[in-house]
Design a protein around this motif. Structure first.
Motif, PDB file in Angstrom:
ATOM      1  N   LEU A  20       0.819  -1.207   0.000  1.00 35.85           N
ATOM      2  CA  LEU A  20       0.000   0.000   0.000  1.00 35.85           C
ATOM      3  C   LEU A  20       0.855   1.260   0.000  1.00 35.85           C
ATOM      4  O   LEU A  20       0.551   2.234  -0.711  1.00 35.85           O
ATOM      5  CB  LEU A  20      -0.930   0.009   1.212  1.00 35.85           C
ATOM      6  N   HIS A  23       2.175   2.216  -3.394  1.00 34.65           N
ATOM      7  CA  HIS A  23       1.151   2.891  -4.195  1.00 34.65           C
ATOM      8  C   HIS A  23       0.785   4.263  -3.620  1.00 34.65           C
ATOM      9  O   HIS A  23       0.456   5.181  -4.377  1.00 34.65           O
ATOM     10  CB  HIS A  23      -0.096   2.012  -4.285  1.00 34.65           C
ATOM     11  N   TRP A  24       0.831   4.390  -2.300  1.00 36.54           N
ATOM     12  CA  TRP A  24       0.528   5.666  -1.648  1.00 36.54           C
ATOM     13  C   TRP A  24       1.456   6.766  -2.151  1.00 36.54           C
ATOM     14  O   TRP A  24       1.019   7.889  -2.419  1.00 36.54           O
ATOM     15  CB  TRP A  24       0.656   5.479  -0.144  1.00 36.54           C
ATOM     16  N   ARG A  27       0.250   7.560  -5.760  1.00 36.84           N
ATOM     17  CA  ARG A  27      -1.187   7.364  -5.903  1.00 36.84           C
ATOM     18  C   ARG A  27      -1.805   8.204  -7.026  1.00 36.84           C
ATOM     19  O   ARG A  27      -2.899   7.895  -7.496  1.00 36.84           O
ATOM     20  CB  ARG A  27      -1.907   7.629  -4.590  1.00 36.84           C
ATOM     21  N   LEU A  30      -2.675   5.922  -9.833  1.00 37.69           N
ATOM     22  CA  LEU A  30      -3.459   4.720  -9.582  1.00 37.69           C
ATOM     23  C   LEU A  30      -4.679   4.642 -10.487  1.00 37.69           C
ATOM     24  O   LEU A  30      -5.335   5.654 -10.765  1.00 37.69           O
ATOM     25  CB  LEU A  30      -3.945   4.700  -8.121  1.00 37.69           C
ATOM     26  N   ILE A  32      -8.446   3.654 -10.736  1.00 41.59           N
ATOM     27  CA  ILE A  32      -9.518   3.626  -9.743  1.00 41.59           C
ATOM     28  C   ILE A  32     -10.817   3.183 -10.395  1.00 41.59           C
ATOM     29  O   ILE A  32     -11.163   3.641 -11.481  1.00 41.59           O
ATOM     30  CB  ILE A  32      -9.711   5.021  -9.106  1.00 41.59           C
ATOM     31  N   SER A  42      -9.087   0.356  -5.980  1.00 41.80           N
ATOM     32  CA  SER A  42      -7.935   0.766  -6.778  1.00 41.80           C
ATOM     33  C   SER A  42      -6.990  -0.410  -6.994  1.00 41.80           C
ATOM     34  O   SER A  42      -7.155  -1.488  -6.416  1.00 41.80           O
ATOM     35  CB  SER A  42      -7.180   1.900  -6.072  1.00 41.80           C
ATOM     36  N   ALA A  44      -4.175  -0.584  -5.785  1.00 35.24           N
ATOM     37  CA  ALA A  44      -3.551  -0.858  -4.489  1.00 35.24           C
ATOM     38  C   ALA A  44      -4.335  -1.903  -3.714  1.00 35.24           C
ATOM     39  O   ALA A  44      -3.756  -2.849  -3.157  1.00 35.24           O
ATOM     40  CB  ALA A  44      -3.432   0.432  -3.686  1.00 35.24           C
ATOM     41  N   THR A  89     -10.265   3.245   1.844  1.00 31.42           N
ATOM     42  CA  THR A  89      -9.803   3.488   0.475  1.00 31.42           C
ATOM     43  C   THR A  89      -9.966   4.949   0.065  1.00 31.42           C
ATOM     44  O   THR A  89      -9.078   5.527  -0.576  1.00 31.42           O
ATOM     45  CB  THR A  89     -10.563   2.591  -0.518  1.00 31.42           C
ATOM     46  N   PHE A  92      -7.218   6.960   1.480  1.00 26.61           N
ATOM     47  CA  PHE A  92      -5.990   6.626   0.749  1.00 26.61           C
ATOM     48  C   PHE A  92      -5.922   7.399  -0.565  1.00 26.61           C
ATOM     49  O   PHE A  92      -4.907   8.024  -0.889  1.00 26.61           O
ATOM     50  CB  PHE A  92      -5.973   5.121   0.489  1.00 26.61           C
ATOM     51  N   LEU A  93      -6.994   7.365  -1.336  1.00 22.50           N
ATOM     52  CA  LEU A  93      -6.990   7.993  -2.651  1.00 22.50           C
ATOM     53  C   LEU A  93      -6.932   9.509  -2.569  1.00 22.50           C
ATOM     54  O   LEU A  93      -6.427  10.160  -3.488  1.00 22.50           O
ATOM     55  CB  LEU A  93      -8.227   7.557  -3.431  1.00 22.50           C
TER      56      LEU A  93
END
Length: 260
Positions: A20, A23-24, A27, A30, A32, A42, A44, A89, A92-93
């Motif tokens: 994670l 990807h963070w 991001r 990413l 989605i 995503s 991730a 999520t 995160f996004l």
């Protein structure tokens, strides 16, 4: 075998957390997918879940599986792993550093192991039956708050077209005048762990999925928190609805939420 299972879950939660975080940091690139209003998945999520599924299949080939993104997979034994590779999520996004990996083990219908790992803060909440809940190996317990006025609560606010939005708004309207505040932080697994660690005094939410709460329920119970559904006889792992707080605060809190 629960000690070995707990060690395995902690190791795998850290591995998924590393995925994670990779990807963070990237991001913005990413891919989605929009599942429904306010609900996203995503690359991730998918990569972390595939990793966890492959590792558990190799380590515990007879165990069943339930993952948020890949669904259920039956097996010959009475054990099942319940996994959310990325709880939070949307946070995160959006670049909000509040999300977690959640891994639980259910044995013959009883949740026996729970791990919630926050890869941003490098905090790992963990528990197994017959042992205390821990944060990075150190025992934790709920807050000692005994009155509503200074208490801080957590919840999850429904989104999109969920049918119980009005019910939840009514809950908040009853509770807010009597407490210090309510937080909606966007990751139920961490909210439950925060009650176990005394950071929140209580939490409630309706109709969560098994992967949202399974690990947190183990951690809460082993910390000494009181955990019920919308009635004392209801099991949150079956209904998806949970009310939790330290025992000395639970009655007053649950009474308001249940509108008693």
């Amino acid at each position: 075998m629960s000690a070995e299972d707990l060690d395995l879950a902690i190791t795998l939660a850290h591995e998924a957390g590393d995925i994670l975080m990779t990807h963070w940091r990237a991001r913005a690139d990413l891919r989605i997918t929009h599942k429904r209003a306010g609900d996203f998945v995503s690359k991730a999520d998918m990569e972390a879940e595939r990793h966890l599924r492959a590792r558990l299949r190799a380590a515990r080939p007879e165990d069943a599986w339930l993952g948020e993104e890949t669904g259920a997979e039956a097996a010959s034994g009475a054990r099942r792993w319940i996994v959310d590779p990325l709880d939070g999520t949307t946070n995160f996004l959006r670049g909000i550093g509040h999300f977690a990996v959640s891994i639980a083990l259910e044995e013959a219908g009883t949740l026996s192991v729970g791990v919630v790992h926050d890869p941003v803060r490098q905090e790992t909440f963990s528990a197994r039956l017959d042992d205390t809940a821990r944060l990075n190996g150190v025992p934790i317990r709920p807050a000692e708050t005994a009155a509503l006025a200074p208490a801080l609560f957590g919840t999850g606010i429904p989104f999109g077209t969920m049918a119980h939005i009005d019910d939840h708004a009514a809950d908040i309207a009853r509770l807010m005048p009597q407490c210090a505040g309510v937080r909606r932080m966007g990751a139920a697994a961490l909210d439950l762990a925060y009650v176990a660690a005394g950071r929140l005094d209580g939490f409630w939410e309706r109709r969560l999925q098994p992967w949202d709460i399974a690990a947190g329920l183990v951690i809460l119970r082993q910390s000494g928190a009181q955990v019920e559904g919308w009635s004392a006889a209801e099991r949150p792992e079956e209904s998806g609805s949970v009310i939790t707080a330290a025992p000395q605060l639970f009655g007053a809190f649950a009474g308001i939420i249940r509108n008693a």
